[in-house]
Design an enzyme around this catalytic site. Structure first.
Site, PDB file in Angstrom:
ATOM      1  N   ASN A   1      68.168  77.090  25.043  1.00 40.80           N
ATOM      2  CA  ASN A   1      68.680  78.059  26.019  1.00 40.80           C
ATOM      3  C   ASN A   1      68.577  77.399  27.390  1.00 40.80           C
ATOM      4  OD1 ASN A   1      69.300  80.187  27.673  1.00 40.80           O
ATOM      5  ND2 ASN A   1      67.396  81.322  27.276  1.00 40.80           N
TER       6      ASN A   1
ATOM      7  N   LYS B   1      69.654  78.495  30.147  1.00 43.29           N
ATOM      8  CA  LYS B   1      69.552  79.474  31.253  1.00 43.29           C
ATOM      9  C   LYS B   1      70.507  79.073  32.379  1.00 43.29           C
ATOM     10  CE  LYS B   1      64.824  80.224  29.842  1.00 43.29           C
ATOM     11  NZ  LYS B   1      63.603  80.933  30.095  1.00 43.29           N
TER      12      LYS B   1
ATOM     13  N   HIS C   1      68.263  88.761  25.846  1.00 42.73           N
ATOM     14  CA  HIS C   1      67.129  87.910  26.252  1.00 42.73           C
ATOM     15  C   HIS C   1      66.235  88.725  27.191  1.00 42.73           C
ATOM     16  CE1 HIS C   1      64.848  84.728  28.160  1.00 42.73           C
ATOM     17  NE2 HIS C   1      65.181  83.951  27.148  1.00 42.73           N
TER      18      HIS C   1
ATOM     19  N   GLU D   1      64.852  88.054  29.854  1.00 46.56           N
ATOM     20  CA  GLU D   1      65.190  87.944  31.287  1.00 46.56           C
ATOM     21  C   GLU D   1      66.325  88.905  31.636  1.00 46.56           C
ATOM     22  OE1 GLU D   1      65.717  83.705  31.363  1.00 46.56           O
ATOM     23  OE2 GLU D   1      63.549  83.461  31.046  1.00 46.56           O
TER      24      GLU D   1
ATOM     25  N   GLU E   1      60.790  86.612  20.753  1.00 49.07           N
ATOM     26  CA  GLU E   1      60.336  85.925  21.959  1.00 49.07           C
ATOM     27  C   GLU E   1      59.319  86.796  22.692  1.00 49.07           C
ATOM     28  OE1 GLU E   1      63.210  82.680  23.280  1.00 49.07           O
ATOM     29  OE2 GLU E   1      63.739  84.493  24.348  1.00 49.07           O
TER      30      GLU E   1
ATOM     31  N   GLY F   1      58.367  80.522  29.160  1.00 47.08           N
ATOM     32  CA  GLY F   1      58.274  79.767  30.409  1.00 47.08           C
ATOM     33  C   GLY F   1      56.873  79.682  30.975  1.00 47.08           C
TER      34      GLY F   1
ATOM     35  N   SER G   1      57.767  78.920  25.017  1.00 45.12           N
ATOM     36  CA  SER G   1      57.013  77.676  25.241  1.00 45.12           C
ATOM     37  C   SER G   1      56.907  76.801  23.993  1.00 45.12           C
ATOM     38  CB  SER G   1      55.621  77.982  25.822  1.00 45.12           C
ATOM     39  OG  SER G   1      55.764  78.608  27.083  1.00 45.12           O
TER      40      SER G   1
HETATM   41  C1  PEP Z   1      63.703  81.155  26.417  1.00 46.49           C
HETATM   42  O1  PEP Z   1      64.130  81.244  27.544  1.00 46.49           O
HETATM   43  O2  PEP Z   1      64.325  81.692  25.494  1.00 46.49           O
HETATM   44  C2  PEP Z   1      62.462  80.410  26.184  1.00 46.49           C
HETATM   45  C3  PEP Z   1      61.875  80.522  25.024  1.00 46.49           C
HETATM   46  O3  PEP Z   1      61.983  79.656  27.236  1.00 46.49           O
HETATM   47  P1  PEP Z   1      60.765  78.602  27.159  1.00 46.49           P
HETATM   48  O4  PEP Z   1      60.965  77.751  25.927  1.00 46.49           O
HETATM   49  O5  PEP Z   1      60.906  77.785  28.424  1.00 46.49           O
HETATM   50  O6  PEP Z   1      59.512  79.376  27.096  1.00 46.49           O
END
Ligand code: PEP
Length: 258
Positions: A9, A11, A100, A102, A170, A176, A216
């Site tokens: 992803n 972003k 997502h 976010e 997630e 993040g 992460s």
């Molecule tokens: C994401 O944005 O879906 C995500 C899992 O980010 P990260 O791997 O940076 O935690």
């Protein structure tokens, strides 16, 4: 058998000018043709709208899939700034991230809009990768299963058949932050998600559905996550931006899949 899926992803990152070097770097670091291992591991990147066309061109020969990061559930109309699934289909996009955290957190995405988008994507033959996951407060209050079940049932109640729906678990606290869920914590929730799908959609749908872990994930922890029986791949933010890191993750997924 569920083929592992590593989905990056990006972003709100990258420009078209950066894409050729990214895909060339990924290919060099991988040292194998992804097209030859499609039955074991699939790779996908979710890119911003302006990158989609170029990414499709560059990724296509490697059999890497390209997804959008959002869509509207309606076909067309007075929705300034929105993108319909038909528009994505028009340029060859066949997958989309939906809900997502976010988008839930910053753009008012609700269980209802996530369900409507997922339903619309399935009806168009576009693979939805629909995200669920609890916040830290919810986890601390032992509400993880209740929250994930609510988010998931909103989607499952809206769709008649799950088709190739992919769920991404997630945990918001892991995105993040550098603090991934442990493989055991992730496995527990993945098993729970599969059980909810089983109850709602039946045994075959549950056995076929791919459930990705996101939060992460990185080259150091991906192998252990992917060895869990209900973790079918990863949705990867930060570590998908660098071709060398992501290539390491793909190679780890291939080893697990053997
Ligand atoms: C994401 O944005 O879906 C995500 C899992 O980010 P990260 O791997 O940076 O935690």
């Amino acid at each position: 058998m569920r083929v592992k899926l590593l989905a990056g992803n990006w972003k709100m990152n990258k420009t078209n000018a950066e894409l050729p070097a990214f895909f060339a770097g990924l290919s060099t670091e991988l040292r194998i043709e992804l097209a030859a291992v499609q039955d074991k591991v699939e790779v996908l990147f979710a890119a911003s709208y302006t990158l989609l066309q170029k990414a499709l061109e560059l990724a296509g020969p490697h059999k890497i899939r390209i997804a959008a990061q959002n869509c509207h559930w309606l076909e067309s109309g007075a929705y300034t700034g929105e993108i319909s699934l038909g528009m994505l289909q028009d340029i060859g996009v066949r997958a989309v991230l939906i809900g997502h955290s976010e988008r839930r957190q910053y753009y008012g995405e609700t269980d209802q809009s996530v369900a409507a988008k997922t339903k619309a994507a399935l009806s168009k033959g576009i693979t939805p990768i629909t995200c669920v996951g609890e916040t830290l407060e919810e986890r601390k209050a032992n509400k993880t299963e209740a929250v994930v079940q609510r988010q998931l049932l909103a989607v499952l109640n809206a769709v008649e058949q799950p088709g190739d729906l992919i769920i991404a678990y997630e945990p918001v606290w892991a995105i993040g932050t550098g603090h991934s869920a442990s493989s055991a914590e992730a496995q527990d929730v993945h098993a729970f998600i599969r059980q909810v799908v089983h109850q709602k959609m039946g045994k075959n749908a549950a056995a076929a559905m791919r459930i990705l872990y996101g939060g992460s994930a990185n080259p150091a922890n991906i192998a252990e996550l992917l060895t869990q029986p209900d973790i079918d791949g990863g949705l990867v933010g930060g570590a998908s931006l660098k071709p060398d890191d992501f290539a390491k993750m793909i190679r780890a997924a291939l080893e697990v899949a053997h």
